[in-house]
Design a protein around this motif. Structure first.
Motif, mmCIF file in Angstrom:
data_model
loop_
_atom_site.group_PDB
_atom_site.id
_atom_site.type_symbol
_atom_site.label_atom_id
_atom_site.label_comp_id
_atom_site.label_asym_id
_atom_site.label_seq_id
_atom_site.Cartn_x
_atom_site.Cartn_y
_atom_site.Cartn_z
ATOM 1 N N MET A 1 0.840 -1.175 0.000
ATOM 2 C CA MET A 1 0.000 0.000 0.000
ATOM 3 C C MET A 1 0.884 1.238 0.000
ATOM 4 O O MET A 1 2.031 1.187 0.428
ATOM 5 C CB MET A 1 -0.952 -0.016 1.192
ATOM 6 N N ARG A 2 0.333 2.315 -0.455
ATOM 7 C CA ARG A 2 1.071 3.576 -0.512
ATOM 8 C C ARG A 2 1.021 4.298 0.822
ATOM 9 O O ARG A 2 0.279 3.935 1.725
ATOM 10 C CB ARG A 2 0.493 4.447 -1.612
ATOM 11 N N ILE A 3 1.771 5.368 0.919
ATOM 12 C CA ILE A 3 1.948 6.073 2.182
ATOM 13 C C ILE A 3 0.641 6.627 2.751
ATOM 14 O O ILE A 3 0.422 6.602 3.961
ATOM 15 C CB ILE A 3 3.022 7.182 2.042
ATOM 16 N N THR A 4 -0.261 7.111 1.901
ATOM 17 C CA THR A 4 -1.524 7.671 2.389
ATOM 18 C C THR A 4 -2.354 6.621 3.106
ATOM 19 O O THR A 4 -2.867 6.861 4.208
ATOM 20 C CB THR A 4 -2.326 8.284 1.223
ATOM 21 N N GLU A 5 -2.467 5.445 2.516
ATOM 22 C CA GLU A 5 -3.224 4.358 3.129
ATOM 23 C C GLU A 5 -2.529 3.855 4.396
ATOM 24 O O GLU A 5 -3.181 3.591 5.411
ATOM 25 C CB GLU A 5 -3.410 3.205 2.135
ATOM 26 N N ALA A 6 -1.210 3.743 4.349
ATOM 27 C CA ALA A 6 -0.467 3.286 5.528
ATOM 28 C C ALA A 6 -0.640 4.267 6.685
ATOM 29 O O ALA A 6 -0.870 3.852 7.826
ATOM 30 C CB ALA A 6 1.008 3.133 5.183
ATOM 31 N N ALA A 7 -0.563 5.545 6.386
ATOM 32 C CA ALA A 7 -0.729 6.560 7.429
ATOM 33 C C ALA A 7 -2.109 6.470 8.054
ATOM 34 O O ALA A 7 -2.260 6.552 9.278
ATOM 35 C CB ALA A 7 -0.486 7.953 6.848
ATOM 36 N N LYS A 8 -3.100 6.282 7.221
ATOM 37 C CA LYS A 8 -4.480 6.166 7.713
ATOM 38 C C LYS A 8 -4.602 4.962 8.652
ATOM 39 O O LYS A 8 -5.184 5.058 9.728
ATOM 40 C CB LYS A 8 -5.439 6.034 6.545
#
Length: 112
Positions: A1-8
């Motif tokens: 997953m990309r950073i936006t999804e990981a951060a979420k």
């Protein structure tokens, strides 16, 4: 997953994840296009770091420095020396005994 999804999923902002990366608190994994991808191992590592920060009441920068102390012997020695100098770390007893004995030998009159 990309950073936006990981951060979420981790409950933090992408900016905070990038900050953690800059500090060296993320495993060094990137895909070909230079975009960071997060899998279960990366998410677990970040979560473990966050848990340590909470448990020991330290910032991400302090945690990063602690990792540096553990991985770089010259940094560890410098921090240890400071700890001894300011009284937060005691010199091992054996070293003190050796120095005491050496000083006593030097103070003895030479005829003995």
């Amino acid at each position: 997953m990309r950073i936006t999804e990981a951060a979420k999923r981790l409950g933090m902002s992408p900016r905070m994840l990038r900050y953690r990366e800059a500090l060296g608190l993320l495993p060094p994994v990137r895909e070909q296009g230079a975009h960071r991808r997060f899998g279960p191992d990366e998410l677990a590592a970040v979560a473990q770091g966050v848990e340590l920060e909470k448990q020991f009441d330290v910032s991400p920068a302090e945690l990063a420095f602690a990792l540096r102390v553990l991985s770089e012997p010259t940094v560890a020695a410098a921090v240890r020396d400071l700890g001894v100098r300011i009284g937060r770390i005691q010199v091992p007893r054996r070293a003190l005994d050796f120095e005491k004995e050496k000083a006593l030998r030097l103070l003895r009159p030479s005829g003995r």
